[in-house]
Design an enzyme around this catalytic site. Structure first.
Site, mmCIF file in Angstrom:
data_model
loop_
_atom_site.group_PDB
_atom_site.id
_atom_site.type_symbol
_atom_site.label_atom_id
_atom_site.label_comp_id
_atom_site.label_asym_id
_atom_site.label_seq_id
_atom_site.Cartn_x
_atom_site.Cartn_y
_atom_site.Cartn_z
ATOM 1 N N ARG A 1 13.287 10.261 0.618
ATOM 2 C CA ARG A 1 12.697 10.898 1.776
ATOM 3 C C ARG A 1 11.864 9.878 2.533
ATOM 4 O O ARG A 1 11.202 9.029 1.940
ATOM 5 C CB ARG A 1 11.750 11.969 1.230
ATOM 6 N N ASP B 1 5.053 8.215 -8.189
ATOM 7 C CA ASP B 1 5.056 9.604 -7.717
ATOM 8 C C ASP B 1 3.953 10.449 -8.363
ATOM 9 O O ASP B 1 3.418 11.375 -7.750
ATOM 10 C CB ASP B 1 6.432 10.267 -7.892
ATOM 11 N N SER C 1 9.085 5.735 -7.660
ATOM 12 C CA SER C 1 8.855 6.485 -8.901
ATOM 13 C C SER C 1 9.448 5.817 -10.135
ATOM 14 O O SER C 1 10.264 6.406 -10.852
ATOM 15 C CB SER C 1 9.410 7.890 -8.738
HETATM 16 C C1 G6P Z 1 7.808 14.752 -5.685
HETATM 17 C C2 G6P Z 1 7.926 13.388 -5.116
HETATM 18 C C3 G6P Z 1 9.119 12.624 -5.599
HETATM 19 C C4 G6P Z 1 9.168 12.761 -7.064
HETATM 20 C C5 G6P Z 1 9.498 14.172 -7.320
HETATM 21 C C6 G6P Z 1 9.863 14.462 -8.714
HETATM 22 O O1 G6P Z 1 8.284 15.660 -4.806
HETATM 23 O O2 G6P Z 1 7.782 13.367 -3.756
HETATM 24 O O3 G6P Z 1 9.069 11.323 -5.228
HETATM 25 O O4 G6P Z 1 9.932 11.825 -7.689
HETATM 26 O O5 G6P Z 1 8.407 14.979 -6.949
HETATM 27 O O6 G6P Z 1 10.716 15.484 -8.669
HETATM 28 P P1 G6P Z 1 12.312 15.419 -8.846
HETATM 29 O O7 G6P Z 1 12.582 16.683 -9.510
HETATM 30 O O8 G6P Z 1 12.865 15.321 -7.480
HETATM 31 O O9 G6P Z 1 12.572 14.237 -9.698
HETATM 32 C C1 BGC Z 2 9.522 6.884 -14.190
HETATM 33 C C2 BGC Z 2 8.153 7.200 -13.727
HETATM 34 C C3 BGC Z 2 8.180 8.397 -12.820
HETATM 35 C C4 BGC Z 2 8.873 9.542 -13.466
HETATM 36 C C5 BGC Z 2 8.932 10.773 -12.624
HETATM 37 C C6 BGC Z 2 10.178 8.110 -14.775
HETATM 38 O O1 BGC Z 2 11.473 7.843 -15.107
HETATM 39 O O2 BGC Z 2 9.490 5.879 -15.156
HETATM 40 O O3 BGC Z 2 7.603 6.089 -13.049
HETATM 41 O O4 BGC Z 2 6.889 8.737 -12.497
HETATM 42 O O5 BGC Z 2 10.158 9.168 -13.850
HETATM 43 O O6 BGC Z 2 9.654 10.587 -11.466
#
Ligand code: G6P
Ligand code: BGC
Ligand code: G6P
Ligand code: BGC
Length: 913
Positions: free
Chosen positions: A523, A641, A587
């Site tokens: 995003r 994140d 992340s």
């Molecule tokens: C948030 C952040 C993302 C993050 C996500 C994790 O919305 O903006 O950057 O990685 O949460 O959630 P997801 O389920 O998309 O991995």
């Molecule tokens: C990453 C982290 C991240 C998490 C959630 C993991 O795989 O190592 O840095 O915060 O995923 O997205």
């Protein structure tokens, strides 16, 4: 006179010898029995001959013997031997010899054994009810293993149609019906308690399992008791009428039926035929009737009658007693044959049986018993020789070492049976070294073990609070290791300093761009924070694709793609000419030395672009932007994140000092006292630490709670051996975990009637969103049916319920484990603050937490239980971590920053270094 007596005695002797000669089998005859048994074993296994085979070779859906890791508490029923027993079996984890059993024996009156099926099962359930009362366990719904010592046509581990009654049972309306159904219905009729009937188990199988628990070499189970039977581990590829070629399955031979096709008529005597004729099941179980406890006494009695008729015994008087069927139980046979017993004592046993005997009589009776039991032991030995040779040949071995687990009153009580049996096996199968071990606790324990084997992986996923507290303590130690200067280099939980020192204080403002890469969506956002009367945030965002080939391609391609998307976004926002400060939510685990420098330590989740690990992602992105030359950028901060989430939530709630993600991946950050962070200079104030808890367990600390499914997931992942905790809990892996369990259960015949479709076998076919849908309380079962039908497995209603159960266990485990690690962070915060009660807010984001219908509630509840001395507010980050990244950027980009005293002191220290 003397010669007349001598002649009479000699002729009597001859008559007796002639009678008993029919019971003496020559080595050649025994070899023949072995060979014929071998033929029948093969016929039973082959698809074409199976329906008409005398030795039925029934599949048991038991695929392996216990490995010692089983645990849990089970109920077991044991029906079909001398005693009917109800038991509770407790198996402590990870230790052999750690089984505790409590049992009660109940009588099954003859009129019930031979009454109606409904009466029989009602009686059984009444006994269970009494037992549960006795144990005070009426309200605990325990899994139940049912040892049912009769031939059953099984189509799954918990499905078995009774083929025919044997031994002393003859209840009506049972043959051809599913025994588990009958038991379930009887439980329903009683309407007093509920049980999960997990497995139906033949006594041979239960015995093998009981013994295998002690000796892993045990792959055969033998019963020489009221009835006679053997089971053993057969190669799947040889069991033609069961799908699948891989591995092994235990086959219940039902060798008692040997001889039904008249192939042992040459060794059957007229006494055998008489006994058969007078039995409840004439013509059937011919081998059993020559070898087992229920019939040996009968054969003896028939011979004694015959000898008496010829005036050779009991002074020729056939008494009513002698005419009574069943007076010679195995235990009397065993006593009479005991070498320790003087003839006088034999006489007194006969007396006790109501047979008035002389000393000579008792000698003859003893001889008769010996001949009959010797033949029985030899026949069993010949049969066993066929089985062990078959196993040896299956494995292509010249020599085989194997253990037989044995149970049964005949084997246990008879003074010579076991020795003769063993001698015969040794003679007839010289290439096999066969050990026999006695099952000390009956086959109820084995039934419980089978139940445990099946339930094992599900049990292994349920944790007590005690275990969770233990995991919490382990994670606290990991945190300490990560923070310590000396221990950090080898620590698995990296505890990365983020250089974010406080949550938003309400004074931030400006116009920012945020990139948000690493979750399910990539995003780009524009975040405008204004500050008229009160602080307001305006956001616009766009999602961009990150195709698989880019995620897995070269690093430069990945960053070119990010730069291209950013260019597109700025174009659309008409800000290409501006140089807005950029916050980059990235992340993945990064090592920072400052806010805008972030060296990627390792890719996680789905990402695997080459040439990025070990590099500063800010430099890589800047390079990609420069290469384009169509816009300028100023990347001011890289945040994880979790940090972005904490900052987003911190914007609304000043108390927020923890950020967690339960999404594709999982992770947490929290505000740590700087004085505890050895890797960063300075002692004043706090800094946000990105724990990278996903790597918890990478050094083996979680091996005791990882299951075979976790290992399989890991093996098939892009980063084997890494992020082991993440792989047990996060969204990217949850659907896959469920799928692997379902495949396994289907293979064991526990689901979908054993149907396994190519779709079910395809990686990724069950996703976390499916798990979430299946667990919805109202439409969950309909969803399950839809999803499973799409996988082509034609689920029954029971299947859908079971699948829902599996999903719940997997997602519950995830919530529990996160509660433990979060609990560790909370107790650490509490200790840092040195307060008796912690009041704090946890900011959370991630698709699993947000979409799953029960997850959040479970997590909150468990955290409150594990850390009772806290008041935790869980705050969902409504706007992703992009907003938080902007907040950090605002802080970093402040031209004139109003520093707090603590911050000034930190800055001074940093400047000095
Ligand atoms: C948030 C952040 C993302 C993050 C996500 C994790 O919305 O903006 O950057 O990685 O949460 O959630 P997801 O389920 O998309 O991995
Ligand atoms: C990453 C982290 C991240 C998490 C959630 C993991 O795989 O190592 O840095 O915060 O995923 O997205
Ligand atoms: C074990 C089992 C029984 C089984 C019996 C055979 O102890 O628990 O279910 O049928 O052995 O022995 P029996 O001599 O009682 O028939
Ligand atoms: C039954 C078997 C059982 C054996 C020993 C036989 O009559 O058919 O299923 O294993 O007895 O109890």
């Amino acid at each position: 006179m003397v010669t007349a007596v001598a002649q009479r005695l000699a002729s009597q002797r001859k008559e007796i010898d002639d009678t008993l000669a029919a019971f003496a089998l020559s080595p050649t005859q025994l070899q023949e029995v072995k060979a014929k048994m071998r033929v029948e074993l093969e016929r039973g296994l082959k698809k074409d001959s199976h329906p008409t085979a005398s030795v039925k070779m029934l599949p048991t859906y038991v695929y392996r013997t216990p490995d010692g890791t089983e645990r849990g508490k089970y109920l077991a029923l044991d029906l079909g031997g001398t005693n009917f027993r109800v038991l509770v079996v407790k198996i402590r984890t990870g230790m052999r010899n750690s089984v505790r059993m409590y049992n009660k024996i109940y009588a099954i009156p003859l009129e019930i054994m031979q009454g109606t099926g409904e009466e029989l099962f009602d009686h059984i359930v009444q006994c269970i009810s009494d037992f549960l009362d006795y144990m005070g366990m009426k309200n605990t719904r325990l899994p139940l293993g049912f040892t049912f010592s009769f031939p059953c046509n099984q189509t799954g581990i918990d499905k078995g149609d009774l083929v025919c009654w044997t031994k002393g049972f003859k209840a009506t309306e049972c043959e051809g019906y599913d025994v588990v159904d009958m038991l379930r219905e009887a439980i329903k009729r009683r309407n007093e308690f509920d049980l999960d009937i997990v497995a139906i188990v033949n006594d041979t199988v239960g015995t093998m399992m009981t013994c295998a628990y002690e000796d892993p070499k045990c792959q055969i189970g033998l019963i020489a008791g009221t009835g006679s039977n053997v089971c053993y581990m057969e190669e799947m590829k040889n069991i033609e009428f069961v799908e699948g070629d891989e591995g092994q399955m235990c086959v219940n031979t039902e060798w008692g039926g040997f001889g039904a096709n008249d192939n042992i008529e040459d060794i059957r005597t007229r006494y055998d035929r008489e006994v058969d004729g007078g039995s409840l099941n004439p013509g059937k179980q011919r081998f059993e009737k020559m070898t087992s406890g229920m019939y040996l006494g009968e054969i003896v009695r028939r011979i004694l009658i015959d000898l008496t008729k010829h005036g050779l015994l009991f002074r020729g008087r056939i008494t009513e007693r002698l005419k009574t069927k069943g007076i010679f139980e195995t235990k009397f046979l065993s006593q009479i044959e005991s070498d320790r017993l003087a003839l006088l004592q034999v006489r007194s046993i006969l007396q006790h049986l109501g047979l008035d005997s002389t000393c000579d009589d008792s000698i003859i009776v003893k001889e008769v018993c010996g001949a009959v039991s010797r033949r029985a032991a030899q026949l069993c030995g010949a049969g066993m020789a066929a089985v062990v040779d078959k196993i040896r040949e299956n494995r292509g071995l010249d020599n085989l070492e194997i253990t037989v687990g044995v149970d049964g009153t005949l084997y246990k009580l008879h003074p010579h049976f076991s020795t003769i049996l063993k001698d015969t096996v040794r003679e007839l199968a010289p290439n096999c070294k066969v050990d026999f071990i006695l099952s000390e606790d009956g086959s109820g324990k084995g039934a419980a073990l089978i139940t445990a084997v099946i339930d094992k992986y599900l049990y292994a996923m349920r944790f007590s609070d005690e275990t969770l507290r233990d995991i919490m303590a382990r994670f606290r130690r990991e945190m300490e290791n990560g923070l310590g200067r000396d221990t950090n280099p080898t620590a698995t939980v990296k505890m990365l300093p983020t250089f974010v020192r406080s949550i938003p204080d309400g004074s931030e403002k400006g116009d920012f761009i945020a990139l948000d890469l690493g979750g399910s969506n990539f995003r780009i956002l524009r975040v405008k924070v204004s500050h008229e009367k009160k602080q307001t945030v305006q956001m616009e965002s766009q999602i961009y694709e990150t195709p698989e080939d880019i995620i897995h391609g070269s690093g430069s391609r990945l960053f070119d793609h990010v730069a291209e998307c950013l260019g597109d976004f700025m174009e659309k926002q008409k800000i290409k000419d501006k140089k807005l400060p950029i916050g980059f939510t990235f992340s993945f685990p990064c090592a920072h030395t400052k806010l805008d420098e972030a060296v990627l330590l390792t890719w996680t989740k789905r990402f695997k672009a080459s040439g990025v690990e070990g590099m500063d992602v800010v430099k890589l992105l800047n390079k990609a932007i420069k290469k384009r030359g169509d816009y300028d950028a100023d990347i001011m901060a890289v945040v994880n994140d979790t940090v972005g989430t904490m900052m987003t939530c911190g914007f609304d709630d000043q108390r927020c000092e923890v950020g967690i993600i339960i999404g594709t991946g999982t992770n947490a950050c929290y505000m740590e006292e700087l004085r505890h962070i050895d890797l960063v200079e300075g002692d004043e104030g706090r800094m946000c630490i990105n724990t990278e808890w996903g790597a918890f367990g990478d050094d083996g600390t979680l091996e005791d709670i990882r299951t075979e499914f976790d290992r399989e997931i890991d093996r098939g992942s892009p980063n084997p051996g890494k992020q082991l905790f993440e792989k047990m809990v996060s969204g990217m892996y949850m659907g896959e975990l469920v799928r692997l369990i379902l495949v396994k259960m289907a293979k064991e015949g526990l689901l979908f009637e054993g149907r396994i479709t190519p779709e079910l076998l395809t990686k990724g076919k069950i996703e976390t969103k499916h798990v979430s849908a299946i667990e919805k309380s109202k439409e969950g079962l309909t969803k399950a049916e839809e999803i499973l039908t799409r996988l082509g497995v034609e689920p029954s209603e029971d299947d859908c319920i079971a699948v829902q159960h599996v999903c719940a266990i997997v997602s519950f485990r995830s919530a529990n484990l996160i509660a433990a690690t979060l609990g560790a962070i909370l107790t650490r915060l509490k200790d840092n603050k040195n307060t008796p009660r912690l009041r704090t807010t946890v900011g959370i984001d991630g698709s699993l937490y947000k979409m799953h219908p029960q997850y959040a509630r479970r997590l909150h509840k468990t955290v409150r239980r594990l850390v009772p001395e806290s008041d935790v507010r869980f705050l969902l980050s409504e706007s992703g971590s992009g907003k938080g990244a902007a907040m950090v950027t605002a802080w970093a980009s402040r031209k004139v920053h109003v520093f707090t005293i603590q911050q000034i002191s930190i800055l001074n220290k940093c400047a000095k270094n």
